[in-house]
Write a protein that holds these residues in place. Structure first.
Motif, mmCIF file in Angstrom:
data_model
loop_
_atom_site.group_PDB
_atom_site.id
_atom_site.type_symbol
_atom_site.label_atom_id
_atom_site.label_comp_id
_atom_site.label_asym_id
_atom_site.label_seq_id
_atom_site.Cartn_x
_atom_site.Cartn_y
_atom_site.Cartn_z
ATOM 1 N N VAL A 22 1.140 -1.201 -0.058
ATOM 2 C CA VAL A 22 -0.338 -0.238 -0.190
ATOM 3 C C VAL A 22 1.117 0.677 0.241
ATOM 4 N N ASN A 23 1.889 1.051 0.480
ATOM 5 C CA ASN A 23 2.780 2.235 0.696
ATOM 6 C C ASN A 23 3.886 2.364 0.021
ATOM 7 N N ARG A 24 4.418 1.287 -0.852
ATOM 8 C CA ARG A 24 5.349 1.636 -1.995
ATOM 9 C C ARG A 24 4.973 3.119 -3.366
ATOM 10 N N PRO A 25 6.447 4.273 -3.163
ATOM 11 C CA PRO A 25 6.187 4.809 -4.159
ATOM 12 C C PRO A 25 4.865 4.642 -5.455
ATOM 13 N N ALA A 26 4.382 5.813 -5.416
ATOM 14 C CA ALA A 26 3.559 5.185 -6.817
ATOM 15 C C ALA A 26 3.670 5.985 -8.003
ATOM 16 N N THR A 27 4.014 7.037 -8.141
ATOM 17 C CA THR A 27 4.061 8.725 -8.644
ATOM 18 C C THR A 27 5.085 8.154 -10.074
ATOM 19 N N ALA A 28 4.304 9.046 -11.424
ATOM 20 C CA ALA A 28 5.063 8.242 -12.426
ATOM 21 C C ALA A 28 6.069 9.612 -12.983
ATOM 22 N N PHE A 29 6.545 10.410 -12.579
ATOM 23 C CA PHE A 29 7.355 11.721 -12.895
ATOM 24 C C PHE A 29 8.624 11.302 -11.967
ATOM 25 N N SER A 30 10.009 12.153 -12.463
ATOM 26 C CA SER A 30 10.659 12.974 -11.741
ATOM 27 C C SER A 30 11.339 14.020 -11.581
ATOM 28 N N GLU A 31 10.619 14.588 -11.180
ATOM 29 C CA GLU A 31 10.513 16.158 -10.873
ATOM 30 C C GLU A 31 10.366 15.392 -8.834
ATOM 31 N N LYS A 32 11.069 16.893 -8.411
ATOM 32 C CA LYS A 32 11.265 16.753 -6.985
ATOM 33 C C LYS A 32 9.240 16.553 -6.625
ATOM 34 N N SER A 33 8.735 16.967 -7.276
ATOM 35 C CA SER A 33 7.448 17.501 -7.143
ATOM 36 C C SER A 33 6.735 18.129 -8.667
ATOM 37 N N ARG A 34 4.938 17.557 -8.362
ATOM 38 C CA ARG A 34 4.930 17.887 -9.637
ATOM 39 C C ARG A 34 2.618 18.526 -9.417
ATOM 40 N N TYR A 35 2.978 19.127 -9.527
ATOM 41 C CA TYR A 35 0.997 20.275 -9.589
ATOM 42 C C TYR A 35 -0.033 19.339 -10.498
ATOM 43 N N PHE A 36 -1.297 18.935 -9.478
ATOM 44 C CA PHE A 36 -1.853 18.428 -9.934
ATOM 45 C C PHE A 36 -3.447 18.721 -9.838
ATOM 46 N N TYR A 37 -4.318 19.537 -11.293
ATOM 47 C CA TYR A 37 -4.825 19.995 -11.353
ATOM 48 C C TYR A 37 -6.195 19.467 -11.264
ATOM 49 N N LEU A 38 -6.793 19.596 -10.401
ATOM 50 C CA LEU A 38 -8.792 19.001 -10.705
ATOM 51 C C LEU A 38 -9.343 20.069 -10.563
ATOM 52 N N ARG A 39 -9.868 20.305 -11.630
ATOM 53 C CA ARG A 39 -10.802 21.552 -11.831
ATOM 54 C C ARG A 39 -12.448 21.248 -11.383
ATOM 55 N N SER A 40 -13.247 22.307 -11.360
ATOM 56 C CA SER A 40 -14.530 21.864 -10.682
ATOM 57 C C SER A 40 -15.382 21.729 -11.130
ATOM 58 N N ASP A 41 -14.958 21.384 -12.991
ATOM 59 C CA ASP A 41 -16.307 20.555 -13.590
ATOM 60 C C ASP A 41 -16.033 19.533 -13.774
ATOM 61 N N SER A 42 -15.096 18.818 -13.404
ATOM 62 C CA SER A 42 -14.488 17.149 -13.570
ATOM 63 C C SER A 42 -13.731 17.093 -11.393
#
Length: 245
Positions: A22-42
């Protein structure tokens, strides 16, 4: 006794395997961090799971899906801008989104010549686009709440650095701007404006004209004096910046 010990150890091993899974790394990017944008209409569970993959945030969502179903995430989806750190697990990403721990947006307000300039800049920083912001500022009903109109809408925007959530609506944005305006216009400042025969909105407009006229601070009092004298005499300001507005 031996049987009980074997069962116990088996349970511990399975629990440890489940924890690691459950706690294994799951991110798909190589940068230190990335922003996830979740729009109100979705802002619904299927869309969240699809976008976590399509935006390159997670490389798998199986655990996320199980957690979402288990904790009734469908009723608690919160739109916004979220910072996902490299190496986060699906469980960590799920908790971040479910709890709505958004990354605030710093909206740096310097000066804007027109409503269009303000709308373009703000529309690039927040979810609401420039068209929605312009529509709000041009709406008599929206501006009437603040005793303003489309010509004086920008007098709500006091230069400063503000923090907003990315999914802030135009109405919420201007409510905050109005709150900051009320804090800025103290009794002392309103009294000084009154002594000049001006309202807060007129002071703001005159100051914006002077700001466009020169960048030299030592010249501004003299220019202000010239314009105030012309206003008292009922003359046109004769200011070049007014052509730009």
């Amino acid at each position: 006794m031996k049987r009980i010990t074997i069962i116990f150890l088996t349970f511990v091993c399975l629990a440890l395997i489940a924890y690691i899974y459950v706690n294994r790394p799951a991110t798909a990017f190589s940068e230190k961090s990335r922003y996830f944008y979740l729009r109100s209409d979705s802002a619904n569970q299927p869309a969240v799971i699809e976008q976590l993959i399509s935006q390159g945030i997670l490389k798998r969502t199986g655990i996320f899906q199980i957690l979402a179903n288990r904790y009734d995430y469908a009723r608690k989806v919160r739109p916004g801008k979220y910072r996902i750190s490299r190496g986060m697990s699906e469980w960590e990403v799920f908790r971040l989104l479910r709890n709505g721990r958004q990354e605030p947006v710093n909206l740096v307000i310097n000066k804007f010549r027109t409503k269009e300039d303000f709308a373009r800049y703000t529309g690039r920083q927040l979810e609401c686009d420039s068209a929605a912001l312009m529509q709000f500022m041009l709406s008599p009903d929206s501006m009437a709440v603040y005793s303003l109109d489309s010509f004086t809408a920008l007098t709500l925007v006091i230069p400063d650095t503000y923090q907003f959530f990315w999914n802030t609506s135009p109405s919420a944005l201007f409510r905050r701007m109005n709150q900051e305006k009320q804090k800025f216009w103290t009794t002392d400042r309103l009294q000084k404006a009154g002594e000049l025969g001006l309202t807060a909105e007129e002071v703001y407009t005159l100051a914006s004209i002077i700001e466009e006229e020169t960048n030299k601070h030592d010249e501004k009092p003299r220019i202000a004096s010239v314009y105030l004298n012309r206003m008292r005499k009922g003359m046109n300001l004769g200011a070049d910046p007014t052509v730009k507005y």
